[in-house]
Design a protein around this motif. Structure first.
Motif, PDB file in Angstrom:
ATOM      1  N   MET A   1      -3.297  -3.676  -7.491  1.00  0.00           N
ATOM      2  CA  MET A   1      -2.810  -4.272  -6.277  1.00  0.00           C
ATOM      3  C   MET A   1      -3.490  -3.593  -5.092  1.00  0.00           C
ATOM      4  SD  MET A   1      -0.510  -6.509  -7.132  1.00  0.00           S
ATOM      5  CE  MET A   1      -0.885  -6.927  -8.796  1.00  0.00           C
ATOM      6  N   SER A   2      -3.722  -4.351  -4.065  1.00  0.00           N
ATOM      7  CA  SER A   2      -4.386  -3.807  -2.885  1.00  0.00           C
ATOM      8  C   SER A   2      -3.357  -3.337  -1.853  1.00  0.00           C
ATOM      9  CB  SER A   2      -5.278  -4.872  -2.264  1.00  0.00           C
ATOM     10  OG  SER A   2      -4.516  -5.997  -1.894  1.00  0.00           O
ATOM     11  N   THR A   3      -3.844  -2.567  -0.896  1.00  0.00           N
ATOM     12  CA  THR A   3      -2.982  -2.098   0.181  1.00  0.00           C
ATOM     13  C   THR A   3      -3.120  -3.052   1.360  1.00  0.00           C
ATOM     14  OG1 THR A   3      -4.687  -0.727   1.192  1.00  0.00           O
ATOM     15  CG2 THR A   3      -3.318   0.303  -0.523  1.00  0.00           C
ATOM     16  N   TYR A   4      -2.199  -2.921   2.307  1.00  0.00           N
ATOM     17  CA  TYR A   4      -2.275  -3.773   3.492  1.00  0.00           C
ATOM     18  C   TYR A   4      -3.519  -3.433   4.319  1.00  0.00           C
ATOM     19  CZ  TYR A   4       2.266  -5.784   2.585  1.00  0.00           C
ATOM     20  OH  TYR A   4       3.299  -6.476   2.022  1.00  0.00           O
ATOM     21  N   GLY A   5      -3.897  -2.170   4.349  1.00  0.00           N
ATOM     22  CA  GLY A   5      -5.106  -1.780   5.065  1.00  0.00           C
ATOM     23  C   GLY A   5      -6.345  -2.459   4.495  1.00  0.00           C
TER      24      GLY A   5
ATOM     25  N   ARG B   1      -8.863  -5.124   6.419  1.00  0.00           N
ATOM     26  CA  ARG B   1     -10.313  -4.938   6.464  1.00  0.00           C
ATOM     27  C   ARG B   1     -11.048  -6.138   5.870  1.00  0.00           C
ATOM     28  NH1 ARG B   1      -8.485   0.201   5.503  1.00  0.00           N
ATOM     29  NH2 ARG B   1      -8.742   0.080   3.251  1.00  0.00           N
ATOM     30  N   LYS B   2     -10.485  -6.737   4.822  1.00  0.00           N
ATOM     31  CA  LYS B   2     -11.103  -7.896   4.189  1.00  0.00           C
ATOM     32  C   LYS B   2     -11.198  -9.056   5.174  1.00  0.00           C
ATOM     33  CE  LYS B   2     -10.187 -11.449   0.728  1.00  0.00           C
ATOM     34  NZ  LYS B   2      -9.264 -11.919  -0.293  1.00  0.00           N
ATOM     35  N   TYR B   3     -10.085  -9.357   5.850  1.00  0.00           N
ATOM     36  CA  TYR B   3     -10.086 -10.497   6.768  1.00  0.00           C
ATOM     37  C   TYR B   3     -10.830 -10.184   8.061  1.00  0.00           C
ATOM     38  CZ  TYR B   3      -7.354 -13.090   3.504  1.00  0.00           C
ATOM     39  OH  TYR B   3      -6.967 -13.747   2.369  1.00  0.00           O
ATOM     40  N   GLU B   4     -10.844  -8.922   8.494  1.00  0.00           N
ATOM     41  CA  GLU B   4     -11.667  -8.552   9.647  1.00  0.00           C
ATOM     42  C   GLU B   4     -13.139  -8.783   9.322  1.00  0.00           C
ATOM     43  OE1 GLU B   4     -10.574  -4.471  10.355  1.00  0.00           O
ATOM     44  OE2 GLU B   4      -9.221  -5.029  11.991  1.00  0.00           O
ATOM     45  N   ALA B   5     -13.553  -8.417   8.117  1.00  0.00           N
ATOM     46  CA  ALA B   5     -14.944  -8.604   7.704  1.00  0.00           C
ATOM     47  C   ALA B   5     -15.312 -10.081   7.646  1.00  0.00           C
ATOM     48  CB  ALA B   5     -15.185  -7.943   6.351  1.00  0.00           C
ATOM     49  N   LYS B   6     -14.407 -10.917   7.130  1.00  0.00           N
ATOM     50  CA  LYS B   6     -14.679 -12.355   7.050  1.00  0.00           C
ATOM     51  C   LYS B   6     -14.845 -12.947   8.445  1.00  0.00           C
ATOM     52  CE  LYS B   6     -12.794 -14.961   3.824  1.00  0.00           C
ATOM     53  NZ  LYS B   6     -11.808 -15.657   2.991  1.00  0.00           N
TER      54      LYS B   6
ATOM     55  N   VAL C   1      -3.620 -11.634  11.130  1.00  0.00           N
ATOM     56  CA  VAL C   1      -2.445 -11.294  11.938  1.00  0.00           C
ATOM     57  C   VAL C   1      -1.270 -10.928  11.038  1.00  0.00           C
ATOM     58  CG1 VAL C   1      -0.735 -12.241  13.547  1.00  0.00           C
ATOM     59  CG2 VAL C   1      -3.175 -12.657  13.918  1.00  0.00           C
ATOM     60  N   TYR C   2      -1.069 -11.687   9.975  1.00  0.00           N
ATOM     61  CA  TYR C   2       0.043 -11.436   9.054  1.00  0.00           C
ATOM     62  C   TYR C   2      -0.097 -10.050   8.410  1.00  0.00           C
ATOM     63  CZ  TYR C   2       2.993 -11.733   4.922  1.00  0.00           C
ATOM     64  OH  TYR C   2       3.917 -11.475   3.951  1.00  0.00           O
ATOM     65  N   TYR C   3      -1.266  -9.769   7.829  1.00  0.00           N
ATOM     66  CA  TYR C   3      -1.448  -8.489   7.147  1.00  0.00           C
ATOM     67  C   TYR C   3      -1.446  -7.320   8.128  1.00  0.00           C
ATOM     68  CZ  TYR C   3      -2.286 -10.897   2.768  1.00  0.00           C
ATOM     69  OH  TYR C   3      -2.137 -11.661   1.640  1.00  0.00           O
ATOM     70  N   TYR C   4      -1.935  -7.540   9.337  1.00  0.00           N
ATOM     71  CA  TYR C   4      -1.904  -6.482  10.347  1.00  0.00           C
ATOM     72  C   TYR C   4      -0.452  -6.129  10.675  1.00  0.00           C
ATOM     73  CZ  TYR C   4      -3.081  -3.737  14.434  1.00  0.00           C
ATOM     74  OH  TYR C   4      -3.206  -2.714  15.335  1.00  0.00           O
TER      75      TYR C   4
ATOM     76  N   LYS D   1       4.176  -2.440   9.936  1.00  0.00           N
ATOM     77  CA  LYS D   1       5.578  -2.261   9.545  1.00  0.00           C
ATOM     78  C   LYS D   1       5.724  -1.343   8.330  1.00  0.00           C
ATOM     79  CE  LYS D   1       9.666  -4.856   8.170  1.00  0.00           C
ATOM     80  NZ  LYS D   1      10.212  -6.171   7.852  1.00  0.00           N
ATOM     81  N   LYS D   2       4.941  -1.610   7.285  1.00  0.00           N
ATOM     82  CA  LYS D   2       5.097  -0.896   6.010  1.00  0.00           C
ATOM     83  C   LYS D   2       4.198   0.335   5.885  1.00  0.00           C
ATOM     84  CE  LYS D   2       7.704  -3.739   3.437  1.00  0.00           C
ATOM     85  NZ  LYS D   2       8.735  -3.388   2.506  1.00  0.00           N
ATOM     86  N   GLY D   3       3.075   0.312   6.584  1.00  0.00           N
ATOM     87  CA  GLY D   3       2.102   1.397   6.457  1.00  0.00           C
ATOM     88  C   GLY D   3       0.786   0.855   5.938  1.00  0.00           C
ATOM     89  N   TRP D   4      -0.310   1.404   6.457  1.00  0.00           N
ATOM     90  CA  TRP D   4      -1.631   0.904   6.104  1.00  0.00           C
ATOM     91  C   TRP D   4      -1.978   1.177   4.647  1.00  0.00           C
ATOM     92  CZ3 TRP D   4      -4.471  -2.091   9.323  1.00  0.00           C
ATOM     93  CH2 TRP D   4      -3.983  -2.208  10.617  1.00  0.00           C
ATOM     94  N   ASP D   5      -1.433   2.236   4.068  1.00  0.00           N
ATOM     95  CA  ASP D   5      -1.746   2.562   2.683  1.00  0.00           C
ATOM     96  C   ASP D   5      -0.629   2.157   1.721  1.00  0.00           C
ATOM     97  OD1 ASP D   5       0.030   4.408   3.631  1.00  0.00           O
ATOM     98  OD2 ASP D   5      -0.958   6.145   2.755  1.00  0.00           O
ATOM     99  N   TYR D   6       0.262   1.270   2.173  1.00  0.00           N
ATOM    100  CA  TYR D   6       1.361   0.791   1.336  1.00  0.00           C
ATOM    101  C   TYR D   6       0.789  -0.031   0.186  1.00  0.00           C
ATOM    102  CZ  TYR D   6       5.671  -1.583  -0.027  1.00  0.00           C
ATOM    103  OH  TYR D   6       6.741  -2.063  -0.732  1.00  0.00           O
ATOM    104  N   GLN D   7       1.077   0.392  -1.023  1.00  0.00           N
ATOM    105  CA  GLN D   7       0.606  -0.314  -2.214  1.00  0.00           C
ATOM    106  C   GLN D   7       1.506  -1.518  -2.456  1.00  0.00           C
ATOM    107  OE1 GLN D   7      -2.124   0.836  -3.850  1.00  0.00           O
ATOM    108  NE2 GLN D   7      -2.144  -0.907  -5.190  1.00  0.00           N
ATOM    109  N   ARG D   8       0.940  -2.701  -2.367  1.00  0.00           N
ATOM    110  CA  ARG D   8       1.727  -3.920  -2.554  1.00  0.00           C
ATOM    111  C   ARG D   8       2.169  -4.046  -4.003  1.00  0.00           C
ATOM    112  NH1 ARG D   8      -1.539  -8.780  -0.254  1.00  0.00           N
ATOM    113  NH2 ARG D   8      -1.593  -8.925  -2.451  1.00  0.00           N
ATOM    114  N   LYS D   9       3.429  -4.398  -4.173  1.00  0.00           N
ATOM    115  CA  LYS D   9       3.983  -4.601  -5.511  1.00  0.00           C
ATOM    116  C   LYS D   9       3.802  -6.070  -5.893  1.00  0.00           C
ATOM    117  CE  LYS D   9       7.409  -1.008  -4.811  1.00  0.00           C
ATOM    118  NZ  LYS D   9       7.373  -0.674  -3.410  1.00  0.00           N
TER     119      LYS D   9
END
Length: 90
Positions: free
Chosen positions: A1-5, A9-14, A34-37, A42-50
């Protein structure tokens, strides 16, 4: 699973790539950035998504008009459920 950070970065790059090519960034990419930012703030940039959060993120980005057209052509509730699960777990 990826983190919010990572997702930010993925959508900023796109979006940056589209700008470099002189194209307009897609509305969907902007909305997701905007959603992921907001989620990262809220959760933290290194929050591991479940896995459940991944499903919630996908639900947040469903094109409801397209989904209603797909389900409108479905004969049974079971078929509609399969379509929704297919979208969630792709």
């Amino acid at each position: 699973m990826s983190t919010y950070g990572e997702k930010v970065r993925k959508y900023e790059a796109k979006i940056c790539k589209a700008n470099e090519l002189g194209l307009e960034a897609s509305k969907q990419d902007l909305e997701r950035l905007v959603y992921y930012y907001a989620r990262a703030e809220k959760k933290g940039w290194d929050y591991q998504r479940k896995p459940i959060q991944v499903a919630k993120d996908r639900i947040a980005h469903i094109d409801w008009q397209e989904l209603s057209k797909m389900i409108g052509n479905v004969v049974t509730i079971e078929s509609a459920a399969k379509i929704i699960l297919k979208i969630l777990f792709r």
